[in-house]
Design a protein around this motif. Structure first.
Motif, PDB file in Angstrom:
ATOM      1  N   PHE A  54       8.267   1.654  -8.343  1.00 26.96           N
ATOM      2  CA  PHE A  54       8.966   1.310  -7.114  1.00 26.96           C
ATOM      3  C   PHE A  54      10.013   0.239  -7.391  1.00 26.96           C
ATOM      4  O   PHE A  54       9.949  -0.470  -8.398  1.00 26.96           O
ATOM      5  N   ASP A  55      10.991   0.120  -6.486  1.00 22.15           N
ATOM      6  CA  ASP A  55      11.867  -1.044  -6.478  1.00 22.15           C
ATOM      7  C   ASP A  55      11.172  -2.097  -5.620  1.00 22.15           C
ATOM      8  O   ASP A  55      11.450  -2.252  -4.426  1.00 22.15           O
ATOM      9  N   TYR A  56      10.255  -2.799  -6.237  1.00 24.43           N
ATOM     10  CA  TYR A  56       9.338  -3.652  -5.486  1.00 24.43           C
ATOM     11  C   TYR A  56      10.045  -4.849  -4.856  1.00 24.43           C
ATOM     12  O   TYR A  56      10.777  -5.583  -5.513  1.00 24.43           O
ATOM     13  N   VAL A  57       9.788  -5.014  -3.552  1.00 22.24           N
ATOM     14  CA  VAL A  57      10.269  -6.175  -2.797  1.00 22.24           C
ATOM     15  C   VAL A  57       9.030  -6.837  -2.204  1.00 22.24           C
ATOM     16  O   VAL A  57       8.299  -6.213  -1.417  1.00 22.24           O
ATOM     17  N   LYS A  60       8.238  -6.480   1.493  1.00 27.34           N
ATOM     18  CA  LYS A  60       7.941  -5.135   1.991  1.00 27.34           C
ATOM     19  C   LYS A  60       6.598  -4.602   1.495  1.00 27.34           C
ATOM     20  O   LYS A  60       6.066  -3.650   2.059  1.00 27.34           O
ATOM     21  N   SER A  65       8.191  -0.478  -0.372  1.00 27.75           N
ATOM     22  CA  SER A  65       9.372  -0.482  -1.230  1.00 27.75           C
ATOM     23  C   SER A  65       9.782   0.950  -1.571  1.00 27.75           C
ATOM     24  O   SER A  65       9.000   1.887  -1.420  1.00 27.75           O
ATOM     25  N   ASP A  66      11.007   1.097  -2.051  1.00 27.46           N
ATOM     26  CA  ASP A  66      11.544   2.428  -2.377  1.00 27.46           C
ATOM     27  C   ASP A  66      10.927   2.955  -3.669  1.00 27.46           C
ATOM     28  O   ASP A  66      10.889   2.256  -4.696  1.00 27.46           O
ATOM     29  N   SER A 281       9.494  -5.116 -10.915  1.00 23.13           N
ATOM     30  CA  SER A 281       9.245  -3.712 -11.236  1.00 23.13           C
ATOM     31  C   SER A 281       9.638  -3.393 -12.675  1.00 23.13           C
ATOM     32  O   SER A 281       8.921  -2.680 -13.390  1.00 23.13           O
TER      33      SER A 281
END
Length: 314
Positions: A54-57, A60, A65-66, A281
């Motif tokens: 994931f594009d970890y935030v 979120k 995350s996305d 990530s």
């Protein structure tokens, strides 16, 4: 309940386990803290590996995350620092394997040859001490020994005739010095398991070898080494399974911009990317890749050992 009872009766493993638990309940209770330690500090953190996909935030969360799949793995493989960190990690580990792994074995055998119990205990105590010294102190001592007028620098310049200078300002010296420091700190502690294995060798084998005319060297070669070879093989397999693992703390305390070319390894790279640049990530993907390589090496080493000498972890 009936199904569970049938499974226990059919499966000898569960039957033996249940029988042992009933016979030795205190031993299994003693295991619980160890199991808790591994579950909490080794297995539960593996859940965090999924952020590499994931594009970890942090705000979120993981599943908020996305999802990006293998994007971060591809980015690492295409990173300009990939080959440098891989090369340095492998080369330092190979040096530790070639020089650091045999050293405790040799030391334990030499220690076993000492006839004086008092001298042996004093030697053991002195060589164990560096293991309990913190990495900060050990690295500070090493930096002091290797400065322009340090002990190691003075000995090195006396042997080679080169002009004295801070050895940690030369990238070519970093890896040998790091390996030397690791051997100095750990060889005494690592020798404990080999020394314990030596005490388990049947003394009648030495007596039989002496009757056959074997000297000390031949006793070591034909009795001592075969006696501890299973221990050596098991520890060698485990060491090969950690070939891509290298602690970041000592290297971080020792290196500087002048030695990055030879000192930058995967663990320090993950530290910089993950904690300093906040790319969680990407850092997780690098760590995951590292673990996969270690796992493959462990499986291969265990398989080869099982076929060659019938000694293996499983």
């Amino acid at each position: 309940m009936k199904r569970g009872a049938v499974m226990t009766q059919k499966d000898p493993f569960f039957k033996k386990l249940w029988k042992n638990m009933r016979s030795h309940p205190l031993l299994y209770i003693m295991i619980l803290p160890v199991l808790a330690y591994f579950l909490v500090y080794h297995y539960y953190p593996m859940y965090g590996m999924i952020i590499s996909l994931f594009d970890y935030v942090p705000t979120k969360g993981v599943f908020g995350s996305d999802f990006v799949g293998l994007k971060h793995f591809k980015a690492f493989l295409g990173d300009p620092y990939f080959f440098r960190t891989m090369r340095n990690t492998v080369s330092i580990n190979l040096l530790l394997l070639l020089f650091g792994f045999p050293f405790p074995i040799i030391f334990a055998i030499l220690l076993n040859e000492l006839t004086g119990t008092r001298l042996r205990k004093i030697t053991q105590t002195i060589t164990y001490m560096p293991h309990f010294i913190s990495a900060v102190v050990i690295c500070g001592l090493m930096l002091d020994f290797c400065k322009t007028n340090g002990v190691i620098t003075s000995v090195f310049t006396a042997i080679t005739g080169q002009e004295a200078s801070n050895m940690f300002s030369h990238s070519a010296y970093f890896q040998p010095l790091y390996v030397l420091m690791c051997i100095w700190q750990e060889f005494g502690w690592d020798s404990i398991i080999y020394f314990a294995a030596l005490t388990g060798i049947d003394q009648s084998l030495y007596e039989a070898a002496e009757i056959d005319g074997a000297n000390r060297w031949k006793k070591i070669l034909h009795v001592t080494l075969p006696g501890i070879s299973p221990t050596i093989v098991i520890l060698l397999i485990m060491r090969i399974g950690n070939m891509m693992t290298l602690g970041w703390d000592k290297i971080l305390l020792l290196y500087n911009p002048m030695v990055y070319e030879k000192a930058d390894v995967i663990s320090t790279y993950v530290y910089r990317i993950g904690l300093m640049n906040f790319e969680y990530s990407f850092a997780a993907a690098v760590g995951f890749f590292n673990s996969i390589i270690n796992f493959i090496l462990l499986i291969l080493a265990n398989s080869v050992s099982r076929k060659v000498n019938e000694t293996s972890l499983w």
